[in-house]
Design a protein around this motif. Structure first.
Motif, PDB file in Angstrom:
ATOM      1  N   HIS A  37      56.217  77.800  70.681  1.00  0.00           N
ATOM      2  CA  HIS A  37      57.137  78.534  69.810  1.00  0.00           C
ATOM      3  C   HIS A  37      56.766  78.343  68.335  1.00  0.00           C
ATOM      4  N   ARG A  38      55.463  78.338  68.081  1.00  0.00           N
ATOM      5  CA  ARG A  38      54.978  78.210  66.706  1.00  0.00           C
ATOM      6  C   ARG A  38      55.499  79.337  65.823  1.00  0.00           C
ATOM      7  N   ASP A  39      55.662  80.520  66.394  1.00  0.00           N
ATOM      8  CA  ASP A  39      56.141  81.670  65.618  1.00  0.00           C
ATOM      9  C   ASP A  39      57.661  81.795  65.624  1.00  0.00           C
ATOM     10  N   GLY A  40      58.335  80.806  66.229  1.00  0.00           N
ATOM     11  CA  GLY A  40      59.793  80.835  66.282  1.00  0.00           C
ATOM     12  C   GLY A  40      60.298  81.075  67.686  1.00  0.00           C
ATOM     13  N   PRO A  41      61.597  80.842  67.924  1.00  0.00           N
ATOM     14  CA  PRO A  41      62.182  81.050  69.249  1.00  0.00           C
ATOM     15  C   PRO A  41      61.978  82.477  69.744  1.00  0.00           C
ATOM     16  N   GLY A  42      61.661  82.601  71.025  1.00  0.00           N
ATOM     17  CA  GLY A  42      61.510  83.927  71.617  1.00  0.00           C
ATOM     18  C   GLY A  42      60.216  84.630  71.284  1.00  0.00           C
ATOM     19  N   ARG A  43      59.262  83.930  70.666  1.00  0.00           N
ATOM     20  CA  ARG A  43      58.035  84.587  70.205  1.00  0.00           C
ATOM     21  C   ARG A  43      56.792  84.082  70.932  1.00  0.00           C
ATOM     22  N   ALA A  44      56.939  83.606  72.151  1.00  0.00           N
ATOM     23  CA  ALA A  44      55.791  83.048  72.863  1.00  0.00           C
ATOM     24  C   ALA A  44      54.692  84.073  73.113  1.00  0.00           C
ATOM     25  N   VAL A  45      55.062  85.331  73.332  1.00  0.00           N
ATOM     26  CA  VAL A  45      54.047  86.344  73.634  1.00  0.00           C
ATOM     27  C   VAL A  45      53.095  86.519  72.460  1.00  0.00           C
ATOM     28  N   SER A  46      53.623  86.532  71.251  1.00  0.00           N
ATOM     29  CA  SER A  46      52.742  86.679  70.085  1.00  0.00           C
ATOM     30  C   SER A  46      51.800  85.491  69.957  1.00  0.00           C
ATOM     31  N   VAL A  47      52.262  84.288  70.327  1.00  0.00           N
ATOM     32  CA  VAL A  47      51.400  83.105  70.288  1.00  0.00           C
ATOM     33  C   VAL A  47      50.310  83.215  71.358  1.00  0.00           C
ATOM     34  N   ILE A  48      50.668  83.707  72.537  1.00  0.00           N
ATOM     35  CA  ILE A  48      49.673  83.917  73.591  1.00  0.00           C
ATOM     36  C   ILE A  48      48.593  84.886  73.122  1.00  0.00           C
ATOM     37  N   VAL A  49      48.997  85.985  72.523  1.00  0.00           N
ATOM     38  CA  VAL A  49      48.043  86.999  72.052  1.00  0.00           C
ATOM     39  C   VAL A  49      47.105  86.400  71.019  1.00  0.00           C
ATOM     40  N   ARG A  50      47.635  85.639  70.076  1.00  0.00           N
ATOM     41  CA  ARG A  50      46.789  85.063  69.033  1.00  0.00           C
ATOM     42  C   ARG A  50      45.851  84.014  69.595  1.00  0.00           C
ATOM     43  N   ALA A  51      46.318  83.234  70.559  1.00  0.00           N
ATOM     44  CA  ALA A  51      45.450  82.226  71.178  1.00  0.00           C
ATOM     45  C   ALA A  51      44.295  82.892  71.925  1.00  0.00           C
ATOM     46  N   ILE A  52      44.604  83.963  72.657  1.00  0.00           N
ATOM     47  CA  ILE A  52      43.552  84.702  73.362  1.00  0.00           C
ATOM     48  C   ILE A  52      42.554  85.291  72.371  1.00  0.00           C
ATOM     49  N   THR A  53      43.075  85.848  71.297  1.00  0.00           N
ATOM     50  CA  THR A  53      42.200  86.437  70.277  1.00  0.00           C
ATOM     51  C   THR A  53      41.259  85.395  69.698  1.00  0.00           C
ATOM     52  N   THR A  54      41.783  84.212  69.395  1.00  0.00           N
ATOM     53  CA  THR A  54      40.963  83.140  68.814  1.00  0.00           C
ATOM     54  C   THR A  54      39.846  82.730  69.767  1.00  0.00           C
ATOM     55  N   VAL A  55      40.181  82.553  71.044  1.00  0.00           N
ATOM     56  CA  VAL A  55      39.170  82.125  72.010  1.00  0.00           C
ATOM     57  C   VAL A  55      38.148  83.233  72.251  1.00  0.00           C
ATOM     58  N   ARG A  56      38.617  84.465  72.308  1.00  0.00           N
ATOM     59  CA  ARG A  56      37.690  85.579  72.533  1.00  0.00           C
ATOM     60  C   ARG A  56      36.703  85.700  71.368  1.00  0.00           C
ATOM     61  N   GLU A  57      37.193  85.532  70.168  1.00  0.00           N
ATOM     62  CA  GLU A  57      36.294  85.589  69.003  1.00  0.00           C
ATOM     63  C   GLU A  57      35.281  84.450  69.041  1.00  0.00           C
ATOM     64  N   GLY A  58      35.730  83.262  69.488  1.00  0.00           N
ATOM     65  CA  GLY A  58      34.801  82.143  69.620  1.00  0.00           C
ATOM     66  C   GLY A  58      33.722  82.422  70.653  1.00  0.00           C
TER      67      GLY A  58
END
Length: 329
Positions: A37-58
């Protein structure tokens, strides 16, 4: 030069989302961990998307393409409907979502979502203790108690994603109500939460004084690791709670051995490291409930859990589903 494709694996937990790039042989070559919940309560999906994006770019920078994305979530998943169930207590915003379709649209890749312990069972079957076998059960005592079943080369999911919920089957018919609404569930006796709550309930009695003192006088500070430490130091109340956990696990091992006659039982998850020194006692307890010949032919092993193992599970999910698609052609 382009290198072999990788699998992008995501493990969604109540506190941490772990994403990684994994080879088809199970090696984690990239890793990203962020608060759920780095982006706040109820925002786990946005964190998942950003994590996937970071790994894909790597992976792109290393010259690898991504073949598919696997996601393990802490709750039931109806893989036929492509929908996460309603019982996702630790990440409630995922309830009812068609997460695979959402991420597939976002990244234009094949995406597969399943229960995190189902994915863990696939990891042990594909890369770990069950490699080369046709059947195994994973029992995963953590904060709660998850489980996963692979039988004759197929992951058992059930009609609506509740297949394999062995942590919420009864081991004591007259036991107390479980958090799930059932009674006497395995989770009450052998999960981190269950062990801690059993000790907290006894903290008010003189017999629980040593654990209460160790917790600084706060009953809510009594945790499963504290109970196991106290038991090892000779505290009889803590030892009784730990013995109850071993007996409950033995009963469940007996149930799956007698009911499925499988090849391997893996005990993993956050509590597994605490249980490892008690493996002999757990097997003795299993002998009280299982057919002896069947138990003798079942390999029972304790594998302390970690986030890399759960990421390998999400990668194994991709391999499993892609193989099924090939078989269907």
């Amino acid at each position: 030069m382009k290198r072999p494709p990788l699998l992008l694996a995501v493990d969604v937990g109540g506190t941490t989302i772990s994403a990684g790039a994994v080879t088809p042989t199970g090696e984690v070559v990239l890793e990203e961990r962020v608060p759920t919940h780095r982006d706040g309560p109820g925002r786990a999906v946005s964190v998942i998307v950003r994590a996937i994006t970071t790994v894909r770019e790597g992976a792109d920078r290393l010259g690898h393409r991504i073949a598919g994305i696997g996601v393990g979530v802490p709750g039931p998943v109806d893989t036929v409907e492509g929908r996460i169930g309603e019982d996702v207590a630790h990440v409630p915003e995922l309830a009812g979502l068609r997460l695979a379709a959402m991420l597939g649209d976002e990244f234009a890749l094949p995406v597969f979502v399943d229960n995190d312990v189902n994915a863990l069972a696939l990891a042990e079957w594909t890369f770990g203790a069950g490699r080369g076998t046709r059947s195994l059960v994973v029992l995963a005592p953590g904060t709660g108690f998850g489980a996963g079943i692979v039988l004759d080369g197929r992951l058992i999911r059930g009609v609506a994603g509740y297949g394999g919920e062995l942590g919420h089957t009864p081991v004591k018919f007259d036991g107390p109500r479980c958090w799930c609404g059932g009674r006497g569930c395995l989770a009450l006796y052998a999960s981190g939460r269950g062990i801690a709550e059993a000790a907290q309930a006894r903290a008010a009695d003189p017999a629980g004084a040593a654990m209460l003192e160790e917790a600084g006088g706060d009953p809510l500070a009594i945790t499963a690791p504290l109970v196991f430490r106290a038991a090892a130091a000779g505290d009889p109340t803590a030892a009784a709670i730990v013995e109850e956990a071993c007996q409950a696990l033995g009963a469940m091992i007996g149930t799956v051995v007698n009911g499925l006659n499988l090849e391997v039982v893996v005990i993993t998850g956050g509590v597994a490291a605490l249980l490892a020194p008690l493996e002999t006692r757990i097997l003795e307890a299993a002998g009280d409930y299982a057919f002896q010949r069947a138990l003798a032919q079942t390999r029972v092993t304790i594998v302390p859990g970690d986030k890399r193992l759960t990421m390998r599970g999400a990668a194994a999910l991709v391999l499993y589903e892609m193989d099924r698609k090939e078989e269907a052609r």
